[in-house]
Design a protein around this motif. Structure first.
Motif, PDB file in Angstrom:
ATOM      1  N   VAL A 187       0.861  -1.195   0.000  1.00 21.49           N
ATOM      2  CA  VAL A 187       0.000   0.000   0.000  1.00 21.49           C
ATOM      3  C   VAL A 187       0.894   1.240   0.000  1.00 21.49           C
ATOM      4  CG1 VAL A 187      -1.906   1.191   1.154  1.00 21.49           C
ATOM      5  CG2 VAL A 187      -1.679  -1.292   1.382  1.00 21.49           C
ATOM      6  N   THR A 193      -1.176   6.618  -0.049  1.00 19.61           N
ATOM      7  CA  THR A 193      -2.552   6.777  -0.537  1.00 19.61           C
ATOM      8  C   THR A 193      -3.052   8.205  -0.342  1.00 19.61           C
ATOM      9  OG1 THR A 193      -3.314   6.027   1.624  1.00 19.61           O
ATOM     10  CG2 THR A 193      -3.270   4.383  -0.132  1.00 19.61           C
ATOM     11  N   ILE A 236      -6.617   8.935  -4.751  1.00 21.68           N
ATOM     12  CA  ILE A 236      -6.446   7.743  -5.593  1.00 21.68           C
ATOM     13  C   ILE A 236      -7.800   7.201  -6.068  1.00 21.68           C
ATOM     14  CG2 ILE A 236      -4.266   7.109  -4.471  1.00 21.68           C
ATOM     15  CD1 ILE A 236      -5.858   4.847  -3.029  1.00 21.68           C
ATOM     16  N   ALA A 278      -9.134   2.857  -3.243  1.00 23.14           N
ATOM     17  CA  ALA A 278      -8.930   2.851  -1.787  1.00 23.14           C
ATOM     18  C   ALA A 278      -9.685   1.684  -1.156  1.00 23.14           C
ATOM     19  CB  ALA A 278      -9.379   4.181  -1.192  1.00 23.14           C
TER      20      ALA A 278
END
Ligand SMILES: *Cc1c(COP(=O)(O)O)cnc(C)c1O
Length: 454
Positions: free
Chosen positions: A43, A46, A52, A57
């Motif tokens: 990950v 973000t 994003i 997400a």
């Protein structure tokens, strides 16, 4: 971001679909933590200027982040105090989130506060408290205990001042040596001392033991009894403790975060004799009342005392809070609050109290049946006879590292979350039953996996 346009509708649907998928898992996967570096690889950042996108997400949450969280409502999650929200309670938590309810005041949240109060009044009646008892749903047991003790000290100071009696240099709260760590934490926040009373083999605090241990009552403003200890599920002797509290004119609070739910089982109600005499108690719905995180029901015999201790005053507040209506924020150390009692309210209204009585009694019966199985195995022994739904045992010949290794193997294999605790300096294994899906067969299988030498 705020318009409910097509894009918002689509994303909302995806989020709700995910929630339904998660709730439908039977059983859900146990999952488990991953190292920081692995999460960083899976990950990447973000939080960006452009975002994003919700779909990406959500996918990261479903595929990576959620599986990196242990599933507390897994039937083989038997450590600490598990949680096992009902489907109705979890579903209604979504509604609470969608409804933007301010649960702090009657003016803003009357409907929610009214429903929450029905639950609090029901709990007060179950305990045998008189009409007029009430309180609020606070964040958790720690905040609930702190809030009750702040009220207790406020009342002690008030009455001593009125009576012209001296105020001690240091206040003290009395509790069992086996009371929960949150009592020590609350005392530290309040800068008061804790007098821990030894309880001996039974684990049960009694009025007699308190009398023997406490000599200077002038400093004491409260006794905290535990309605189901966390490590062993033992209920203190509330009736004899109530005698002592009454005799010395100090506040009696019962910390029933985990175990007070047990009073709902008619066969076990006798363990709580004396609960009707307390000044305050707590019980956490997110533990044994099958509600989602996080909620603590905090109930006072005379709520106006809590109100005097906790109401916040300011130019921008007094218009709302100086009112005869019931403002939940007045009863704990909080102002803004989620209407966190609503998931429990909805589930209770849906299923009825008797389904709760049965589910709680079933947990106690399962734990006792499991203790019977333990007695038939020669590689383990019970550390104490269980009272509620916690069974504590020792594996002969194992040291702390052996328990730890066994626990980690089970977690990594996705089989169980069972971590050792300790008692009198010795490592022990605890099986805490809250989840109705934690079957005797499952627990027996896990027990028997301890037979193998490490
Ligand atoms: C869990 C527990 C607490 C603390 O409650 P939180 O909701 O975790 O803050 C306090 N007392 C007892 C007996 C508990 O089992």
């Amino acid at each position: 971001m705020h318009a409910f346009d097509d894009e918002a509708r689509e994303l909302t649907q995806q989020v709700v679909d995910y929630a339904v998928r998660r709730l439908a898992m039977d059983p859900p996967t146990l999952d488990g933590p991953r190292p920081q570096a692995e999460l960083e690889a899976l990950v990447p950042q973000t939080i960006t200027e452009e975002g994003i996108g919700g779909e990406a997400a959500l996918r990261l949450f479903e595929d990576v982040l959620a599986p990196a969280c242990i599933t507390i409502d897994h039937p083989a999650y038997l450590s600490f105090i598990p949680a096992a929200p009902t489907q109705a309670a979890s579903a209604f938590d979504l509604v609470v989130s969608a409804s933007s309810i301010y649960g702090g005041s009657w003016l803003e949240g009357a409907g929610a506060v009214y429903a929450e109060n029905q639950v609090l009044h029901w709990l007060a009646r179950e305990a045998g408290l008189p009409e007029g008892a009430g309180g609020t749903f606070a964040q958790g047991g720690t905040v609930g205990n702190l809030s009750a003790l702040v009220t207790a000290r406020f009342v002690a100071r008030h009455y001593r001042t009125e009576a012209g009696r001296p105020i001690p240099d240091r206040w003290a709260v009395v509790c069992s040596a086996e009371a929960h760590s949150s009592i020590t934490a609350a005392a530290a926040v309040m800068d008061v001392d804790v007098i821990r009373v030894p309880v001996g083999e039974s684990g049960k605090l009694t009025g007699e033991a308190i009398e023997a241990a406490v000599s200077d009552w002038d400093s004491v403003f409260a006794i905290v009894a535990t309605g189901g200890t966390t490590n062993f599920g033992i209920v203190d002797d509330l009736a004899s403790i109530a005698d002592v509290a009454q005799g010395h004119d100090v506040w009696l609070h019962v910390d029933g975060a985990y175990g007070l739910a047990g009073m709902l089982s008619p066969e076990h109600r006798h363990l709580y004799e004396g609960i009707e005499r307390v000044d305050s108690f707590i019980v956490d719905p997110h533990k044994w009342l099958f509600a989602p995180f996080d909620a603590c029901a905090l109930v006072y015999r005379q709520p106006q005392q809590a109100r005097a201790a906790h109401t916040q005053h300011a130019e921008y507040l007094d218009l709302i809070y100086d009112s005869p209506e019931w403002n939940p924020s007045d009863y704990a150390v909080n102002l803004t609050r989620r209407a966190r009692g609503l998931p429990l309210w909805f589930s209770l209204a849906t299923h009825g109290v008797s389904a709760y009585r049965d589910a709680i009694a079933h947990g106690i019966e399962t734990a006792h049946a499991f203790a019977d199985v333990v007695r038939t195995r020669d590689f383990v022994s019970l550390v104490r006879e269980p009272e509620l739904s916690v069974v504590v045992l020792e594996r002969h010949g194992w040291n702390a590292a052996d328990y730890d290794l066994w626990a980690r193997e089970h977690l990594e294999a996705g089989r169980a979350f069972l971590f050792p605790s300790s008692h009198q300096g010795r490592p022990v294994m605890r099986f805490a039953v809250v989840n109705p899906r934690s079957s005797l067969e499952l627990m027996t299988e896990l027990l028997d996996s301890m037979e193998k030498e490490r």
